[in-house]
Write an enzyme that holds these catalytic residues in place. Structure first.
Site, PDB file in Angstrom:
ATOM      1  N   TYR A 179       0.660  -0.895  -0.130  1.00  0.00           N
ATOM      2  CA  TYR A 179       0.211  -0.278   0.022  1.00  0.00           C
ATOM      3  C   TYR A 179       0.452   1.530  -0.045  1.00  0.00           C
ATOM      4  CZ  TYR A 179      -2.963  -4.233   0.870  1.00  0.00           C
ATOM      5  OH  TYR A 179      -3.565  -4.542   2.075  1.00  0.00           O
ATOM      6  N   TYR A 219     -13.653  -5.490   5.027  1.00  0.00           N
ATOM      7  CA  TYR A 219     -12.528  -5.832   3.940  1.00  0.00           C
ATOM      8  C   TYR A 219     -12.131  -7.409   3.886  1.00  0.00           C
ATOM      9  CZ  TYR A 219      -7.917  -5.501   2.490  1.00  0.00           C
ATOM     10  OH  TYR A 219      -6.101  -5.945   2.089  1.00  0.00           O
ATOM     11  N   ASP A 250     -15.940 -14.279   8.174  1.00  0.00           N
ATOM     12  CA  ASP A 250     -14.320 -14.290   8.060  1.00  0.00           C
ATOM     13  C   ASP A 250     -13.761 -13.939   9.591  1.00  0.00           C
ATOM     14  OD1 ASP A 250     -11.721 -12.734   7.257  1.00  0.00           O
ATOM     15  OD2 ASP A 250     -12.473 -11.566   6.043  1.00  0.00           O
ATOM     16  N   LYS A 274      -4.094 -15.084   9.842  1.00  0.00           N
ATOM     17  CA  LYS A 274      -3.372 -14.420  10.651  1.00  0.00           C
ATOM     18  C   LYS A 274      -2.959 -15.591  11.973  1.00  0.00           C
ATOM     19  CE  LYS A 274      -5.087 -10.117   9.021  1.00  0.00           C
ATOM     20  NZ  LYS A 274      -4.072 -10.029   8.571  1.00  0.00           N
TER      21      LYS A 274
END
Length: 446
Positions: A25, A153, A254, A283
């Site tokens: 990013y 997201y 999610d 993660k």
């Protein structure tokens, strides 16, 4: 080889990094500064000059047990010497079997099938493909749309991009290449406030009008992460489960950012007392030591996929079920099973409430949000990431703001004094911050 072309063995060549390495990013033409890290232990990152920083991000929310944990390191070392990788097609191994067993035991009873992938975005892609293929097996091939909520997201690959926020998200420039999905308004009822059932009206209408083409509803349970660190009411999620049941739509949760204790429950969906049809994990799955993700589904979903015209599930990453990653995950989950995480996260939440709440009175702070081991200061304008990053490093902490948020999600093993160092840094920067008049500072994710 000329000196100019030799690698810099004396240290990290930050100029080469700036000229040639593309970081997440950021721009290659105007790159954000990168800080050279040479080692990490516990909750501290050590820079090349010897500076130690208390890590407030858990390396993008993953390193929940801290760095260099002897149990995880030993498991990876042993596995590397024995079998670091083998294809998963037609082959299996103990780490994959034991990891799947642990995940089935830890999650809800409905989830019995485990697909092991290599990143969170791929876990979401897998979940979406499962949902679409399931309905083919149920002779309803027109159910090909995904319903989701705004401010979400779910990753940066193309299918995952299609369910990220369509307006304020990071993927608006890709136009028609991104599949158009169905979006409902983001939930507004706060986690610890009163639930307003009227906010379900628009998403209820979307279900009623489009259920014939909706394969699944995909949401982040309780906490919307990179979409703004928003904590919503458990009753909203429970209501979504009821709507999915009513209109014959699969529910995909999610939990890549929220799973494994981050919100104060082992999985965030437990706040609402529901089960998913498909669950995405990543993660913290390996404690942040190596990339791995998992998509779990019910027997019903697996049977539907098997009944589809293809007869098999059409996905197979090269590093699927990687033994090294599976071994790290087993060690990480065994640490969680020792059940210290609950007390650690509760203590973090209590301290965050004690030390951050006062920031609501700062001129530039519009909200203070705390849930589990997540602490958020919402500012009244977009932040200059590079400028604030340097301020935090000068204060001895690693905190990476994004958009208009200063937040921390530290490792669970953080000490009280280390956590205070993070919260004091947050308050110092929030109090002194000079926000740009034109509100045009660079927005950086995570």
């Amino acid at each position: 080889m000329s000196k100019e072309n030799q690698s810099n063995t004396a240290g990290i060549d930050l100029q080469f990094d700036r000229d040639h390495l593309w970081h997440p990013y950021t721009s290659m033409a105007n790159a954000l500064p990168a800080y050279g890290v040479v080692s990490a232990e516990g909750v501290e990152l050590q820079l090349e000059d010897g500076t130690k920083l208390v890590d407030g991000t858990s390396s993008w929310w993953a390193c929940v047990h801290g760095y260099s944990h002897p149990k995880i390191v030993a498991a990876m070392q042993q596995q590397t010497a024995q079998l670091s990788h083998v294809m998963f097609g037609g082959i299996t191994h103990r780490p994959a079997v034991e990891l799947a067993r642990l995940l089935i035991e830890m999650t809800s009873p409905k989830l019995t099938k485990v697909f092991l992938a290599d990143s969170g975005s791929i876990a979401v892609e897998v979940a979406m493909k499962m949902a679409l293929q399931y309905w083919q097996g149920k002779a309803k091939p027109n159910k090909q749309k995904i319903l989701t909520i705004k401010n979400g997201y779910h990753g940066d690959t193309f299918a995952a991009m299609s369910v990220c926020d369509p307006e304020g998200g990071m993927h608006t420039m890709f136009g028609e290449l991104v599949t158009k999905q169905l979006f409902a308004p983001a939930p507004q009822s706060c986690f610890d406030g009163d639930f307003d059932p009227t906010e379900l009206s628009e998403i209820s209408n979307l279900f009623e009008d489009n259920h014939h083409q909706i394969a699944a509803l995909l949401v982040e349970p309780i906490m919307q992460g990179a979409g703004g660190m928003r904590f919503y009411h458990p009753e909203y999620l429970a209501s979504l489960r009821k709507l999915c049941d009513k209109y014959d739509v699969l529910l995909i949760l999610d939990e890549i950012a929220t799973g494994f204790g981050r919100t104060g429950k082992l999985f965030a969906y437990e706040h609402s007392g529901i089960e998913a049809d498909i669950l995405c994990l990543g993660k913290a799955l390996t404690g942040g030591y190596i990339s791995l993700a998992a998509t779990l589904c019910s027997n019903e979903v697996a049977q539907g996929v098997s009944d589809s015209p293809a007869g098999v599930f059409m996905h197979g990453p090269t590093f699927m079920g990687n033994p090294l990653a599976c071994s790290a995950a087993i060690a990480s989950l065994e640490l969680l099973q020792e059940n210290h995480w609950q007390g650690q996260v509760n203590a973090i939440e209590s301290q965050l409430k004690q030390e951050l709440t006062e920031a609501i009175d700062y001129p530039n702070v519009t909200d203070v949000r705390i849930l589990g081991s997540v602490g958020v200061l919402e500012m009244n304008a977009t932040l200059n990431t590079a400028e604030l990053q340097q301020q935090f490093v000068d204060l001895g902490v690693w905190i990476r703001p994004f958009s208009n948020l200063i937040y921390i999600m530290p490792p669970y093993c953080i000490s009280s004094s280390q956590l205070s160092k993070l919260t004091n840094a947050m308050k110092t920067v929030a109090k002194q911050i000079n926000l740009p008049d034109d509100n045009s500072a660079f927005i950086s994710h995570g």
